[in-house]
Design a protein around this motif. Structure first.
Motif, PDB file in Angstrom:
ATOM      1  N   THR A 138       0.757  -1.161  -0.122  1.00 16.90           N
ATOM      2  CA  THR A 138      -0.157   0.024   0.000  1.00 16.90           C
ATOM      3  C   THR A 138       0.820   1.381  -0.091  1.00 16.90           C
ATOM      4  O   THR A 138       0.454   2.333  -0.592  1.00 16.90           O
ATOM      5  N   ALA A 139       2.130   1.130   0.485  1.00 16.94           N
ATOM      6  CA  ALA A 139       3.008   2.253   0.617  1.00 16.94           C
ATOM      7  C   ALA A 139       3.397   2.519  -0.897  1.00 16.94           C
ATOM      8  O   ALA A 139       3.574   3.716  -1.197  1.00 16.94           O
ATOM      9  N   GLU A 140       3.705   1.678  -1.537  1.00 15.60           N
ATOM     10  CA  GLU A 140       4.162   1.658  -2.928  1.00 15.60           C
ATOM     11  C   GLU A 140       2.985   2.231  -3.907  1.00 15.60           C
ATOM     12  O   GLU A 140       3.226   2.927  -4.828  1.00 15.60           O
ATOM     13  N   ILE A 141       2.121   1.405  -3.432  1.00 15.01           N
ATOM     14  CA  ILE A 141       0.558   2.066  -4.261  1.00 15.01           C
ATOM     15  C   ILE A 141       0.557   3.593  -4.034  1.00 15.01           C
ATOM     16  O   ILE A 141       0.117   4.221  -5.097  1.00 15.01           O
ATOM     17  N   SER A 142       0.613   4.005  -2.812  1.00 14.72           N
ATOM     18  CA  SER A 142       0.336   5.337  -2.515  1.00 14.72           C
ATOM     19  C   SER A 142       1.207   6.423  -3.382  1.00 14.72           C
ATOM     20  O   SER A 142       1.040   7.303  -3.630  1.00 14.72           O
ATOM     21  N   LYS A 143       2.575   5.705  -3.389  1.00 18.69           N
ATOM     22  CA  LYS A 143       3.520   6.582  -4.304  1.00 18.69           C
ATOM     23  C   LYS A 143       3.055   6.967  -5.526  1.00 18.69           C
ATOM     24  O   LYS A 143       3.277   7.896  -6.274  1.00 18.69           O
ATOM     25  N   GLN A 144       2.442   5.756  -6.112  1.00 17.93           N
ATOM     26  CA  GLN A 144       2.299   6.085  -7.521  1.00 17.93           C
ATOM     27  C   GLN A 144       0.957   6.852  -7.824  1.00 17.93           C
ATOM     28  O   GLN A 144       0.579   7.154  -9.031  1.00 17.93           O
ATOM     29  N   LEU A 145       0.042   7.184  -6.782  1.00 17.42           N
ATOM     30  CA  LEU A 145      -1.064   7.993  -6.687  1.00 17.42           C
ATOM     31  C   LEU A 145      -0.504   9.325  -6.360  1.00 17.42           C
ATOM     32  O   LEU A 145      -1.425  10.097  -5.896  1.00 17.42           O
ATOM     33  N   ASN A 146       0.691   9.738  -6.145  1.00 21.06           N
ATOM     34  CA  ASN A 146       1.030  11.074  -5.471  1.00 21.06           C
ATOM     35  C   ASN A 146       0.581  12.321  -6.247  1.00 21.06           C
ATOM     36  O   ASN A 146       0.628  13.211  -5.749  1.00 21.06           O
ATOM     37  N   TYR A 147      -0.081  12.144  -7.485  1.00 19.86           N
ATOM     38  CA  TYR A 147      -0.559  13.159  -8.260  1.00 19.86           C
ATOM     39  C   TYR A 147      -2.198  13.422  -7.650  1.00 19.86           C
ATOM     40  O   TYR A 147      -2.681  14.359  -8.103  1.00 19.86           O
ATOM     41  N   LEU A 148      -2.587  12.572  -6.972  1.00 21.81           N
ATOM     42  CA  LEU A 148      -3.832  12.908  -6.057  1.00 21.81           C
ATOM     43  C   LEU A 148      -3.585  13.485  -4.873  1.00 21.81           C
ATOM     44  O   LEU A 148      -3.001  13.329  -4.242  1.00 21.81           O
ATOM     45  N   PRO A 149      -4.860  14.159  -4.353  1.00 22.19           N
ATOM     46  CA  PRO A 149      -4.992  14.876  -2.965  1.00 22.19           C
ATOM     47  C   PRO A 149      -4.565  13.353  -1.976  1.00 22.19           C
ATOM     48  O   PRO A 149      -5.270  12.611  -2.300  1.00 22.19           O
ATOM     49  N   ILE A 152      -7.925  11.710  -0.840  1.00 24.90           N
ATOM     50  CA  ILE A 152      -8.394  10.994  -2.001  1.00 24.90           C
ATOM     51  C   ILE A 152      -7.726   9.504  -1.892  1.00 24.90           C
ATOM     52  O   ILE A 152      -8.142   8.552  -2.095  1.00 24.90           O
ATOM     53  N   VAL A 153      -6.149   9.656  -1.945  1.00 21.09           N
ATOM     54  CA  VAL A 153      -5.463   8.442  -1.799  1.00 21.09           C
ATOM     55  C   VAL A 153      -5.733   7.598  -0.753  1.00 21.09           C
ATOM     56  O   VAL A 153      -6.195   6.090  -1.009  1.00 21.09           O
ATOM     57  N   THR A 154      -5.959   8.011   0.403  1.00 19.36           N
ATOM     58  CA  THR A 154      -6.305   7.308   1.577  1.00 19.36           C
ATOM     59  C   THR A 154      -7.605   6.560   1.352  1.00 19.36           C
ATOM     60  O   THR A 154      -7.821   5.229   1.797  1.00 19.36           O
ATOM     61  N   LEU A 155      -8.661   7.430   1.140  1.00 16.25           N
ATOM     62  CA  LEU A 155     -10.010   6.976   0.601  1.00 16.25           C
ATOM     63  C   LEU A 155      -9.970   5.666  -0.367  1.00 16.25           C
ATOM     64  O   LEU A 155     -10.492   4.791  -0.180  1.00 16.25           O
ATOM     65  N   ARG A 156      -9.340   5.802  -1.492  1.00 10.94           N
ATOM     66  CA  ARG A 156      -9.144   4.889  -2.515  1.00 10.94           C
ATOM     67  C   ARG A 156      -8.603   3.765  -1.962  1.00 10.94           C
ATOM     68  O   ARG A 156      -8.994   2.535  -2.301  1.00 10.94           O
ATOM     69  N   LEU A 157      -7.451   3.792  -1.002  1.00 10.33           N
ATOM     70  CA  LEU A 157      -7.041   2.532  -0.849  1.00 10.33           C
ATOM     71  C   LEU A 157      -7.900   1.789   0.378  1.00 10.33           C
ATOM     72  O   LEU A 157      -7.702   0.668   0.318  1.00 10.33           O
ATOM     73  N   SER A 158      -8.494   2.514   1.104  1.00 10.11           N
ATOM     74  CA  SER A 158      -9.500   1.826   1.886  1.00 10.11           C
ATOM     75  C   SER A 158     -10.691   1.312   1.116  1.00 10.11           C
ATOM     76  O   SER A 158     -11.080  -0.003   1.526  1.00 10.11           O
ATOM     77  N   LEU A 159     -11.246   1.747   0.104  1.00 10.75           N
ATOM     78  CA  LEU A 159     -12.171   1.241  -0.728  1.00 10.75           C
ATOM     79  C   LEU A 159     -11.517  -0.170  -1.539  1.00 10.75           C
ATOM     80  O   LEU A 159     -12.374  -1.035  -1.476  1.00 10.75           O
TER      81      LEU A 159
END
Length: 211
Positions: A138-149, A152-159
């Motif tokens: 999830t940490a690596e995925i979060s890095k790939q989504l760093n163009y998002l607020p 929103i990244v946190t919410l998308r990872l939870s979903l």
């Protein structure tokens, strides 16, 4: 883990998955596991939260090991930034588990636990060693989504986590009931779905978020 504890863990997993964590008493689990002494669970586990943790540790430890191996492969190939590869490392161990454990109730238990632990039950598994693979992915995925607020990244990872667990739990139920499941189609479609949800552009209604 000793045989008696494994028997209790597996019986608790089944009862929790079918009836819900709140609905099943420790006394009931003890009886179903063939323990004549009603205090057996208290002796072995110390309470319901510790029993839940024991179920997770028993199941998640081998799954975590597989995820860490897949992450090592990605790193060796220079693909730690490959979103699909990261999702495969997340999903494949779960699917392999239900493929090789056709009578399993574990992912259904996990779906119950996901709701239970998110309802203010006061139990956190995030700092356990068998969560290291999930946290790394999830940490690596979060890095790939760093163009998002970040919210929103946190919410998308939870979903993503909820969709993953509940989808595989439904598939586990189908397999356990003897239904034919095309696991390849299911797995790749689930990964497609998760990847699309994670990378979808922001809705115009929330584009006012700042990164």
């Amino acid at each position: 883990m000793k045989e008696t504890k494994v028997r209790i863990v597996l019986e608790a997993e089944k009862l929790f998955s079918v009836e819900g964590i709140e609905a099943v008493s420790m006394r009931r689990i003890s009886a179903q596991a063939g323990q004549k002494n009603n205090s057996a669970l208290q002796y072995h586990f110390g309470g319901k939260d510790k029993l839940l943790e024991a179920i997770l540790a028993y199941r998640m430890t081998p799954l975590n090991d597989k995820r860490l191996i897949l992450l090592e492969v990605l790193a060796g190939e220079g693909r730690t930034g490959d979103l699909r590869g990261l999702l495969e490392a997340f999903v494949y161990p779960f699917v392999d588990f239900i493929r090789t454990n056709e009578a399993s109730y574990y992912v259904n238990f996990l779906a119950r636990f996901y709701s239970y632990s998110g309802s203010g039950a006061g139990f956190s598994s995030i700092d356990q060693p068998w969560m290291s693979g999930v946290l790394a992915i999830t940490a690596e995925i979060s890095k790939q989504l760093n163009y998002l607020p970040q919210p929103i990244v946190t919410l998308r990872l939870s979903l993503m986590g909820a969709q993953l667990i509940h989808s595989i739990a439904a598939c586990e139920t189908q397999i356990r009931s003897g239904q034919s499941v095309d696991l390849t189609a299911f797995t790749e479609t689930l990964i497609d779905f998760l990847q699309g949800g994670l990378t979808q552009p922001l809705s115009p209604k929330i584009q006012s978020y700042s990164v």
